[in-house]
Design a protein around this motif. Structure first.
Motif, PDB file in Angstrom:
ATOM      1  N   PHE A 178       0.609  -1.227   0.039  1.00 27.56           N
ATOM      2  CA  PHE A 178      -0.093   0.217   0.070  1.00 27.56           C
ATOM      3  C   PHE A 178       0.729   1.383  -0.033  1.00 27.56           C
ATOM      4  O   PHE A 178       2.043   1.376   0.310  1.00 27.56           O
TER       5      PHE A 178
ATOM      6  N   SER B 246      -3.662   4.053  -1.560  1.00 33.09           N
ATOM      7  CA  SER B 246      -3.839   3.328  -3.010  1.00 33.09           C
ATOM      8  C   SER B 246      -2.933   1.751  -2.804  1.00 33.09           C
ATOM      9  O   SER B 246      -2.010   1.823  -2.045  1.00 33.09           O
ATOM     10  N   LEU B 247      -3.407   0.810  -3.493  1.00 31.25           N
ATOM     11  CA  LEU B 247      -2.569  -0.405  -3.761  1.00 31.25           C
ATOM     12  C   LEU B 247      -1.476   0.218  -4.333  1.00 31.25           C
ATOM     13  O   LEU B 247      -1.817   0.839  -5.654  1.00 31.25           O
TER      14      LEU B 247
ATOM     15  N   ASP C  55      -5.062   2.507 -10.888  1.00 34.08           N
ATOM     16  CA  ASP C  55      -6.534   2.753 -10.916  1.00 34.08           C
ATOM     17  C   ASP C  55      -7.478   1.696 -11.061  1.00 34.08           C
ATOM     18  O   ASP C  55      -8.235   1.670 -10.397  1.00 34.08           O
TER      19      ASP C  55
ATOM     20  N   ASN D 245      -7.010  -0.644  -8.007  1.00 34.51           N
ATOM     21  CA  ASN D 245      -7.854  -0.234  -6.647  1.00 34.51           C
ATOM     22  C   ASN D 245      -9.367  -0.282  -6.940  1.00 34.51           C
ATOM     23  O   ASN D 245      -9.909  -0.671  -6.255  1.00 34.51           O
ATOM     24  N   CYS D 246      -9.800  -0.247  -8.206  1.00 33.71           N
ATOM     25  CA  CYS D 246     -11.183   0.096  -8.464  1.00 33.71           C
ATOM     26  C   CYS D 246     -11.633  -1.578  -8.260  1.00 33.71           C
ATOM     27  O   CYS D 246     -12.755  -1.681  -7.707  1.00 33.71           O
TER      28      CYS D 246
ATOM     29  N   GLN E 292     -11.805  -2.615  -4.518  1.00 35.16           N
ATOM     30  CA  GLN E 292     -12.840  -1.846  -3.931  1.00 35.16           C
ATOM     31  C   GLN E 292     -14.145  -2.792  -4.106  1.00 35.16           C
ATOM     32  O   GLN E 292     -14.708  -2.886  -2.971  1.00 35.16           O
TER      33      GLN E 292
ATOM     34  N   ARG F  47     -14.297   4.702  -2.832  1.00 34.37           N
ATOM     35  CA  ARG F  47     -13.368   5.008  -3.970  1.00 34.37           C
ATOM     36  C   ARG F  47     -13.616   6.545  -4.439  1.00 34.37           C
ATOM     37  O   ARG F  47     -14.684   6.919  -4.586  1.00 34.37           O
TER      38      ARG F  47
ATOM     39  N   VAL G 245      -8.260   6.596  -5.998  1.00 35.93           N
ATOM     40  CA  VAL G 245      -7.815   6.207  -4.731  1.00 35.93           C
ATOM     41  C   VAL G 245      -8.955   5.695  -3.854  1.00 35.93           C
ATOM     42  O   VAL G 245      -9.937   5.601  -4.219  1.00 35.93           O
ATOM     43  N   LEU G 246      -8.411   4.696  -2.760  1.00 38.27           N
ATOM     44  CA  LEU G 246      -9.270   4.157  -1.879  1.00 38.27           C
ATOM     45  C   LEU G 246      -9.716   5.155  -0.716  1.00 38.27           C
ATOM     46  O   LEU G 246      -8.464   6.158  -0.371  1.00 38.27           O
TER      47      LEU G 246
ATOM     48  N   GLN H  34      -8.183  -6.726   1.664  1.00 33.72           N
ATOM     49  CA  GLN H  34      -7.653  -6.353   0.461  1.00 33.72           C
ATOM     50  C   GLN H  34      -6.565  -6.724  -0.167  1.00 33.72           C
ATOM     51  O   GLN H  34      -6.529  -6.959  -1.428  1.00 33.72           O
TER      52      GLN H  34
ATOM     53  N   TYR I  72      -6.404  -8.781  -3.698  1.00 33.60           N
ATOM     54  CA  TYR I  72      -5.340  -8.193  -4.658  1.00 33.60           C
ATOM     55  C   TYR I  72      -4.495  -9.632  -5.128  1.00 33.60           C
ATOM     56  O   TYR I  72      -4.262  -9.860  -6.417  1.00 33.60           O
TER      57      TYR I  72
END
Ligand code: PLP
Length: 564
Positions: free
Chosen positions: A446, A460-461, A486, A489-490, A493, A506, A521-522, A543, A547
């Motif tokens: 992160f 963000s990851l 992006d 993260n999307c 989330q 998000r 971002v988260l 999370q 991932y």
């Protein structure tokens, strides 16, 4: 009967019988006057019990953050546009329906794993206070429908005004119950509070003068002509709440004239750019009036607080209305430990606050406060049957007409909690957010994007393959990597939300290129007192797990989700 174990069935002995319900005059009157008999009385009390505990326990037991059923499927059950002629259900049926069919598909915002939005758990007593407000059904638009509640509202307004402005004892003694002055107004939310503040600023500038009756009467074109102005602007950082752009539309100045000012590396307004913009506008060939500069005390996306003292200096220097949008951060003033973060707010001409955010009130309560107790006269309205000139009717100075006694809820909540009670909540949120930030920094997957100043942070990851490349990359390569992040993260989330246990939101942060440019971002908001570091670690663990399980398929399913 009272000892009986409470179930929804026991509330409704005839739930399964096929009885036709009819609306007749006698039953109708019972719903207004009083319960038919002792038995119905007991049943009614049980409904309240169900609402208080049943619904609460039900949500806790059965509902995660939200159910896995798609909106499309859900909407199939809600396609009836005909009002039935006869009654369809008894209260018991309605209550059961809500508990069994609506609640499971609503969002359990009270969960300590729900850390994505500014809506959260509320203390139990708020439900009582809300019920009392409904039972009394006072209308604060005028004294004739509220009497002592209007007086009480003026008192709680003075309390919050004092919290913000800390004016003298004599000042509050003079204004607290003065029918000719107004320290603030209750309104349904931060959006309308912002509208009110800037409506006042607009009217205060375009006030009546020789051959001109004021902007409220004559409209924008006549006002611009009378004052030899070609456009009005409002300045706020690019983290300004979108309601401020609505303000531009509603006030008729055009929302392209709500000008976003860049932020600096603290994620707060770049005051040099603010000053430069003001100077450019003043030297512009278009005759421009700066209606207001808006400082943010707790930005919706990042929780950051603009440098209010510097902004106050600039506004004083140029004679500009200084509005502070403290819809989120305002209650921080109750914390001895963190009040200093809002220093400068006392110099604002107007301040927006939300009751349904960090005052933990039920939905529908905003407020706006003014330094000058007479400035609200710029929007005063009178009518023949209500709000007569010289009356105490609070509707005179409100954009809204009829409205509930939310002030009674806030006033009581302040008595129940004390400033210290709220301070505990505020401190907890800020301190957990700081720990959360540290935890993010400890984890290699992160990256912290905006550190928490109050209790909101974004991150963000930042997968290893990108991290390794990052410092060696040029701007173009970084752009590509940001796009990939992006996307990651999307998906993470979305999948976390769908799994139904936790919710982090998000957003896309619009940032100047020197700060890395726009980023998906988260975003986390810590306001639930039950949210602790164990829960935060669980959420981050989940999370990470999501991932590492990502495949191309996850992205494809995202694409289809986006198309939906
Ligand atoms: C929430 C919020 C608003 C809008 O308030 P509503 O109550 O949603 O209308 C405005 N400004 C800020 C900074 C906010 O956080």
């Amino acid at each position: 009967m009272l000892e009986e174990r409470l179930t929804i069935e026991s509330l409704n002995p005839i739930a399964n019988e096929e009885t036709e319900l009819i609306a007749d005059w006698e039953t109708l009157q019972h719903t207004f006057i009083s319960p038919e008999n002792e038995e119905t009385k007991i049943v009614l009390v049980k409904y309240m019990e169900q609402i208080l505990f049943g619904l609460h326990d039900f949500l806790k037991k059965h509902v995660g953050i939200s159910e896995e059923i798609s909106l499309k499927e859900l909407s199939n059950d809600f396609k009836n546009s005909v009002i039935s002629r006869n009654p369809q259900k008894k209260l018991a049926d309605v209550a059961r329906d809500i508990i069994e069919n609506i609640a499971p598909h609503a969002v359990n915002v009270a969960s300590p794993y729900f850390i994505g939005h500014m809506t959260s758990a509320i203390p139990f007593f708020m439900i009582h206070l809300n019920a009392i407000v409904a039972a009394l059904n006072q209308n604060l638009v005028k004294l004739e429908t509220s009497k002592v509640v209007s007086i009480l509202e003026k008192q709680v307004i003075a309390k919050i005004h004092r919290l913000i402005y800390n004016d003298s004892e004599a000042f509050y003694r003079k204004h607290i119950q003065n029918p000719d002055s107004t320290l603030g107004v209750f309104i349904s939310g931060g959006t309308l509070a912002n509208v009110t503040a800037l409506w006042v600023a607009r009217n205060a500038f375009f006030k009546p003068k020789a051959d001109f009756l004021g902007i409220e009467k004559e409209g924008i074109l006549a006002a611009y002509q009378a004052y030899d102005i070609e456009r009005c602007v409002i300045l706020v950082s690019q983290l300004g709440h979108y309601s401020l752009w609505k303000v531009g539309g509603v006030l008729g100045i055009g929302n392209k004239n709500v000008l976003p000012i860049d932020i600096d590396h603290h994620n707060t307004i770049d005051v040099d750019k603010l000053r430069a913009t003001i100077q450019t506008l003043q030297n512009s060939t278009h005759k421009t009036k700066i209606l207001a500069v808006v400082g943010i005390a707790g930005a919706t996306e990042t929780g950051t607080v603009d440098p209010l003292p510097v902004m106050a200096d600039i506004c004083a220097e140029y004679g500009i209305h200084f509005h502070v949008d403290a819809a989120w951060g305002g209650p921080t003033l109750l914390s001895d430990k963190y009040r200093y973060l809002l220093t400068g707010i006392e110099r604002a001409d107007s301040v927006t606050l939300d009751g349904h955010k960090q005052f933990y009130m039920p939905m529908g309560c905003g407020m706006v406060y003014f330094k000058d107790p007479y400035i609200l006269d710029n929007i005063a309205y009178h009518a023949a049957y209500v709000n007569r000139v010289g009356s105490v009717d609070l509707g005179i100075h409100s954009l809204e007409g009829s409205r509930p006694a939310h002030s009674l809820i806030l006033s009581s909540a302040l008595e129940i909690m004390g400033g210290r009670g709220y301070a505990l909540l505020i401190d907890h949120g800020i301190e957990i957010a700081r720990e959360f930030a540290k935890e993010i920094q400890r984890r290699p997957l992160f990256q912290l994007i905006t550190p928490p100043q109050l209790n909101i942070l974004t991150y963000s990851l930042f997968p290893e393959h990108i991290r390794k490349m990052w410092h060696k990359s040029d701007l173009q390569q970084k752009r590509t990597m940001i796009q990939e992040m992006d996307r990651i993260n999307c998906v993470v989330q979305r999948l976390q939300r769908e799994a139904g246990k936790s919710f982090v939101s998000r957003t896309t942060l619009r940032r100047p290129t020197n700060l890395g440019g726009d980023r998906g971002v988260l975003r986390s908001v810590i306001m639930n007192p039950m949210t602790n570091m164990d829960i935060i670690r669980e959420i981050l663990d989940e999370q990470e797990k999501i991932y590492y399980s990502l495949t191309e398929k996850s992205y494809e399913s995202l694409e289809s989700l986006v198309q939906n």
